[in-house]
Write an enzyme that holds these catalytic residues in place. Structure first.
Site, PDB file in Angstrom:
ATOM      1  CD  GLU C  70      37.035  32.669  41.870  1.00  0.00           C
ATOM      2  OE1 GLU C  70      37.603  31.580  42.224  1.00  0.00           O
ATOM      3  OE2 GLU C  70      37.837  33.454  41.014  1.00  0.00           O
ATOM      4  CG  HIS C 139      41.153  35.461  31.092  1.00  0.00           C
ATOM      5  ND1 HIS C 139      41.588  34.392  31.095  1.00  0.00           N
ATOM      6  CD2 HIS C 139      41.548  36.321  32.366  1.00  0.00           C
ATOM      7  CE1 HIS C 139      42.163  34.205  32.489  1.00  0.00           C
ATOM      8  NE2 HIS C 139      42.493  35.230  33.056  1.00  0.00           N
TER       9      HIS C 139
HETATM   10  C1  LIG Z   1      39.319  30.992  39.166  1.00  0.00           C
HETATM   11  C2  LIG Z   1      40.258  32.160  39.033  1.00  0.00           C
HETATM   12  N1  LIG Z   1      39.867  33.115  39.830  1.00  0.00           N
HETATM   13  C3  LIG Z   1      40.433  34.540  39.703  1.00  0.00           C
HETATM   14  C4  LIG Z   1      41.367  34.579  38.612  1.00  0.00           C
HETATM   15  C5  LIG Z   1      42.114  35.877  38.566  1.00  0.00           C
HETATM   16  N2  LIG Z   1      43.693  35.993  38.702  1.00  0.00           N
HETATM   17  C6  LIG Z   1      44.536  35.571  37.953  1.00  0.00           C
HETATM   18  S1  LIG Z   1      45.907  35.416  38.607  1.00  0.00           S
HETATM   19  C7  LIG Z   1      45.417  35.761  40.184  1.00  0.00           C
HETATM   20  C8  LIG Z   1      46.417  35.751  41.408  1.00  0.00           C
HETATM   21  C9  LIG Z   1      46.918  34.282  41.392  1.00  0.00           C
HETATM   22  O1  LIG Z   1      47.803  34.477  43.074  1.00  0.00           O
HETATM   23  P1  LIG Z   1      48.637  33.332  42.877  1.00  0.00           P
HETATM   24  O2  LIG Z   1      47.948  31.877  42.745  1.00  0.00           O
HETATM   25  O3  LIG Z   1      49.458  33.486  44.108  1.00  0.00           O
HETATM   26  O4  LIG Z   1      49.901  33.059  41.539  1.00  0.00           O
HETATM   27  P2  LIG Z   1      50.728  34.329  41.010  1.00  0.00           P
HETATM   28  O5  LIG Z   1      49.849  35.111  40.161  1.00  0.00           O
HETATM   29  O6  LIG Z   1      51.204  35.208  42.449  1.00  0.00           O
HETATM   30  O7  LIG Z   1      51.867  33.533  40.343  1.00  0.00           O
HETATM   31  C10 LIG Z   1      44.009  36.043  40.055  1.00  0.00           C
HETATM   32  C11 LIG Z   1      43.238  36.160  41.421  1.00  0.00           C
HETATM   33  C12 LIG Z   1      41.835  33.458  37.782  1.00  0.00           C
HETATM   34  N3  LIG Z   1      42.632  33.489  36.764  1.00  0.00           N
HETATM   35  N4  LIG Z   1      41.152  32.331  38.055  1.00  0.00           N
END
Ligand SMILES: Cc1ncc(C[n+]2csc(CCOP(=O)(O)OP(=O)(O)O)c2C)c(N)n1
Ligand SMILES: Cc1ncc(C[n+]2csc(CCOP(=O)(O)OP(=O)(O)O)c2C)c(N)n1
Ligand SMILES: [Mg+2]
Ligand SMILES: [Mg+2]
Lengths: 334, 332, 334, 332
Positions: C70, C139
């Site tokens: 971000e 959230h």
């Molecule tokens: C700071 C932040 N930005 C965006 C999000 C929204 N978000 C939740 S899970 C996710 C993807 C995360 O991907 P990864 O780290 O690969 O973990 P996975 O979900 O694949 O286990 C996003 C963008 C968030 N929760 N926190």
């Protein structure tokens, strides 16, 4: 030495008050930790010397200089607090909490609640700020309104060395995350040294001037000008009460309402931007609770709706002034 | 003081069976959660660990109960592998007063200190700096505990990852960083957002030992975890483990994985770690069909009971709105 | 098809309104850029499909899915804006601005001022939030008060699909940094489709219900309940005016004061935590400007002082309710 | 469209003299600023670049006027090397209406778009993501511009660095990341806070070409900058340059460097880049004593004039408090 000098308590400045509080707290409780940028003695014991001597006395395992990594600092505080320590983390200037807001507001403030009370986060964040020193737009902001709007945090803004010491000790002992906001000017302004062991409870206002005509509600550095204005107007027969809130959350509303109930006239003064500032909530609460008792509309003084200007020529008109407080008092006096 | 158990560097029969039981508990719980959500009896976001079940058990089976785990929204595998009781977990999913967080936190914030699960966060990457704080406290107290923190591949691109790994390395903190690399961040592929071939290559930025391992292989995972845990526990500092895996069920409930090419998904499912693990146990003579069936039967019973318990638990009282905001109750 | 159906405008939801606005803006102005997590079509055109079709139509040079970074997203928006583009950055959920606050408040908001007008930052941040969906403490937060307290930003919170479209277009055309706050529930709530080219100026409230007894001042999702309460009470002969602010900064104070001047009674309703919220400033301003005209203390409704609870059993009592609005209206009616 | 000038890969006489003039301008301006502050005629924080003067000129002498520079509080060297006029710079230091930011920003936020100096920030690391945005705009417009962003060694530990370098690499942005490694962050040494031997080693985390160079050596600096600038301008993406240097004058005015061991400071001052550069010019026959003296004399005159201009300029009018907050004037 004259008799007068003998009875006058020793004078200390904010920096010393902070140092005394940290020394006492670390001495009394081995779980108290101090860390942040430059805080250990090899780094000079803090840029302002607030943490001077701590690492030498308590060891570099408990007092640590950190990288420039405010998220890591705040996160380490959150984790250590959950594990039963009492971390006192320093965020060098308040504007820099903006890079650590997630840890502070999504984590420190909420973890107790989100865990249903299974964990708690007894940390303290010390941070410094304040306009008036030509530090410009990114080094001077008063952001307590953000924090006060974040349930779960306590927010403390003292106005004099004794309160610096007494309130910091209370923050460290408190079982909730506390943000302790220091002022760049007040850190060098002398005041009476408190006796050893002196503590000030969170959520209790003080009344540095008692009066009956008008109430000035304030906190932090502008309290000094409120007192000056009260003293000046006393000579004219206008009796001004000064309420120094000391803590924004929890707020001593009872003290505010009692004073306004007595005077019927009130001006709120803070350094932060007036609009959407803490003064708005105070004004709203006074209007709600003292509705029939007000003899004049609630007055509000705060900074202009603008970033903090660099030039001293602009900065002096950007924040409150003693003259502005005086004028506001005269206005509510009608 | 954390009991210093001695786990073997390679898993034997007992260890593999232990890990497998946890894997199956995760798989079956996840499947049941998705079923109950579809049925409308529980309304919550849910981030399925289906396809990634082997990683957490391989680590957690080598931890002491009082070791800390910090995890994320996709944290069911950690919660269960580390021992959060099924009933309080389910009741939390159902938003009930008997949940591990009294219904206040929800699945994204499961907390159960008795099992060492002290933080579950919904903010990508934010568990990493917190894990450091827990580990620092252990280091200071000399309590022998270590901290494990789980995050995804996408999290390796956020600032908190960088700041956290740097500090952990400098302070030689007893942390194991477990990155579950399922090659997707929500709908986005690894390559599109990660400017390095392997996340473990980032260990070098922090002079931190780092390894990439097949997260679907319980033996490889065990060994990697063993090395990292031993290092942390003996004062050797942190390790970064990149565990390669895949998620089969979309990012969250309602996501049909439409953005994942069919052949990619099919290839990944070929490598489903659960049947593979079952085969390994059977082929290696570690367990019989009947024994493995018995494990499942027991889990099914426990799940029946837990779901029942959760759905029949009371809702939190409105008075709870005023509690746990601070140590003292306030008029919220 | 009945005659009635023919005259009724087509219905769209917030998601479609956003998509229409982005399509129109990108078509009209090649400097408009869209980026954020999952926003391009290979990633499904956004988790909610707000940006569906944009990258296919305008190319992946102008529409980009980003890493989960971000600070990098917000910083890229700041830089691109300074260089003359009109970036529309998506921060998936409002709580995640906490990791990008520095770029937003220390940079986007202040750069025009700190440069003495030499540069400007015409960016838009779109972000989604709102309670009521059991998304829990990290959230769901409404953080507009933080942003409104940060001079230099404009802050927009629409309540219906037509305003979503019309206000987003105005934000993109505006030469200042604008934060556009979408609501998770409203994004799926149908409303009248606006005509093509429809634009709503920033800083102008709407008055979805005209009345003479009580004013409800609100914005965002609670506006719908304000309207419902107004309609219900109309049947009883209580005439309720509903003022939908639409933009928090700049705020249409003239519309507020005019309405309160007419009714003499006012209740402010917002989703955010009541304490230190936007409603405090509105209440303070009304008390300052409408002092003699108020027939009852200003009413204020907002969320309780707590993180957002997960359980639907708690969440429903955490935020405003239609019943609560109705009770507040009856209270100011005396 | 940025003029595509052809700078040689190695600096010749003309280039070295150009760089040296800028170096001397920085050194003399800094010395004068410190003197005027000590005299009380100007009150401002000031972050001296004394000891680090060679880095920025070696880069900026190879840039076009419309290339962008993003810098930080310790930015005087970039402002001057990139061509911010002395008068508007000094007037800004003095908080006057004639300053480059009308006195509103101050030295920590010097902005002068005509010289390409578009952002000066006081937040450690925050210029990095902004540089990406500027470079992305250039990439989209095809205007041929590149963006250079300067930051310190301490900044390499903050999240924005990580996020910014990852994105720049992924998007192949025309950026040059210049890390001026003076081995101190305020009062803290590099080793205490940085878990990697060289910051350039962090390039690997982003598959980004990275190099460590003696930032006090104008020839080495020129070459490293040339390679990075050429790469950026030709669409080859970003480069990380770690330029080793030292600061002689404390972190900010009032700081007496008490935390720097005397022998460390002495050794660093032995390597003072300015006399070394002068010697290089003389020994190499690139300039005569007289020519170099003339450069200094000219700068002295310019400084006299600029200080005079600044201190005799009007203060900003109170009405300025209402301007530049938004595009339209408001009642602040
Ligand atoms: C700071 C932040 N930005 C965006 C999000 C929204 N978000 C939740 S899970 C996710 C993807 C995360 O991907 P990864 O780290 O690969 O973990 P996975 O979900 O694949 O286990 C996003 C963008 C968030 N929760 N926190
Ligand atoms: C986010 C943030 N944290 C802390 C500071 C305070 N601060 C200003 S300069 C500085 C040291 C920076 O060191 P380095 O990056 O090495 O640059 P140098 O000052 O040595 O040129 C610090 C900690 C800041 N400005 N921003
Ligand atoms: Mg992933
Ligand atoms: Mg440095």
């Amino acid at each position: 030495m004259s008799a007068e000098a003998e009875t006058k308590p020793a004078q200390i400045i904010g920096v010393q008050a902070i140092n005394m509080a940290l020394m006492e707290a670390m001495e009394a409780d081995p779980t108290v930790l101090v860390f942040g940028e430059d805080v250990a003695d090899p780094e000079g014991g803090g840029v302002l010397k607030c943490t001077d001597g701590l690492s030498t006395r308590f060891g570099d395992h408990r007092v640590r200089s950190t990288p420039i990594s405010e998220q890591a600092i705040m996160g380490a505080a959150v984790g250590a607090a959950i594990a039963g320590m009492r971390p006192v983390a320093e965020i060098m200037l308040m504007n820099f909490i903006s890079v650590a807001m997630d840890q502070l507001v999504n984590h420190a403030a909420k973890i107790r609640y989100m865990s249903g009370g299974a964990t708690s986060v007894p940390l303290v964040v010390r941070t410094l700020t304040g306009a008036g020193m030509s530090l410009g737009g990114q080094h001077s902001d008063m952001l307590e309104a953000w924090l006060a709007h974040t349930p779960g945090l306590k927010v403390v803004i003292p106005s004099n060395p004794a309160d610096y010491k007494g309130l910091l000790l209370s923050c460290i002992e408190d079982d909730n995350p506390c943000v302790f906001i220091e002022n760049s000017t007040l850190m060098y302004t002398p005041g009476d040294a408190p006796p050893p062991g002196y503590k000030v409870p969170l959520g209790k206002a003080s009344t540095p001037r008692v009066g009956s005509d008008v109430t000035l509600v304030s906190y932090g550095r502008p309290v000094l000008d409120c007192i000056a204005v009260a003293d000046k107007l006393a000579a004219e027969g206008i009796s001004v009460e000064v309420v120094d809130l000391r803590t924004i959350v929890p707020m001593d509303e009872a003290a505010i309402f009692a004073s306004v109930g007595k005077t019927g006239r009130v001006v709120i003064v803070h350094e932060a931007v007036k609009r959407f500032g803490v003064g708005a909530e105070i004004a709203a609460r006074i209007n709600e609770e003292c509705h029939g008792q007000l003899k004049a509309p609630v007055g509000r003084i705060g900074a202009k709706y603008s970033p903090v200007p660099f030039s001293s020529a602009l900065e002096k008109d950007y924040i409150w002034t003693a003259a502005g407080i005086e004028a506001a008092v005269r206005k509510v006096m009608g | 003081m954390s009991t210093q158990q001695n786990f073997p560097a390679e898993p034997g029969t007992a260890e593999l069976r232990d890990v497998y039981s946890r894997v199956m508990l995760i798989k079956m719980t996840d499947e049941r959660i998705r079923r109950v959500i579809r049925s409308g009896r529980i309304a919550t976001p849910h981030y399925s660990p289906r396809g990634q079940e082997v990683i957490a058990p391989s680590v957690c089976a080598q931890l002491n109960p009082d070791d800390y785990v910090v995890t994320i929204y996709r944290g069911l595998q950690d919660h269960l592998a580390k021992g959060v009781p099924l009933k309080s977990l389910w009741a939390e999913y159902a938003g009930r007063a008997t949940g591990s967080c009294k219904g206040k936190g929800g699945p994204m914030h499961i907390t159960h200190p008795a099992a060492g699960v002290v933080v579950t966060t919904g903010i990508v990457g934010s568990g990493i700096p917190i894990a450091n704080g827990l580990a620092w406290a252990s280091q200071l107290k000399g309590d022998g505990r270590i901290t494990v923190t789980n995050f995804g591949d996408g999290a390796s691109n956020i600032g908190a990852f960088h700041e956290g790994l740097n500090l952990a390395s400098l302070w030689k903190l007893p942390v194991v960083f477990v990155c579950s690399n399922n090659t997707y961040s929500e709908h986005t592929t690894y390559e599109k957002v990660t400017a390095v071939k392997r996340i473990s290559d980032r260990g070098a930025s922090y002079s931190m030992p780092a390894v990439t391992v097949d997260g679907n292989d319980p033996i490889a995972m065990w060994k990697a975890a063993h090395e990292a845990i031993t290092r942390a526990r003996s004062g050797g500092g942190p390790t970064l483990i990149e565990a390669m895996t895949f998620r089969f069920e979309g990012h969250t409930n309602g996501d049909d994985s439409h953005y994942i090419p069919a052949d990619v998904m099919a290839a990944a499912k070929e490598k489903d770690p659960v049947p593979r693990f079952r085969k390994l146990l059977l082929d290696g003579g570690h367990a019989t069909e009947a024994e493995l069936d018995a494990i499942e039967a027991k889990i099914k019973d426990d799940l029946d009971e837990a779901v029942d318990y959760a759905l029949n638990s009371p809702w939190p009282d409105a008075a709870e709105l005023n509690r746990d905001i601070y140590d003292e109750e306030i008029e919220a």
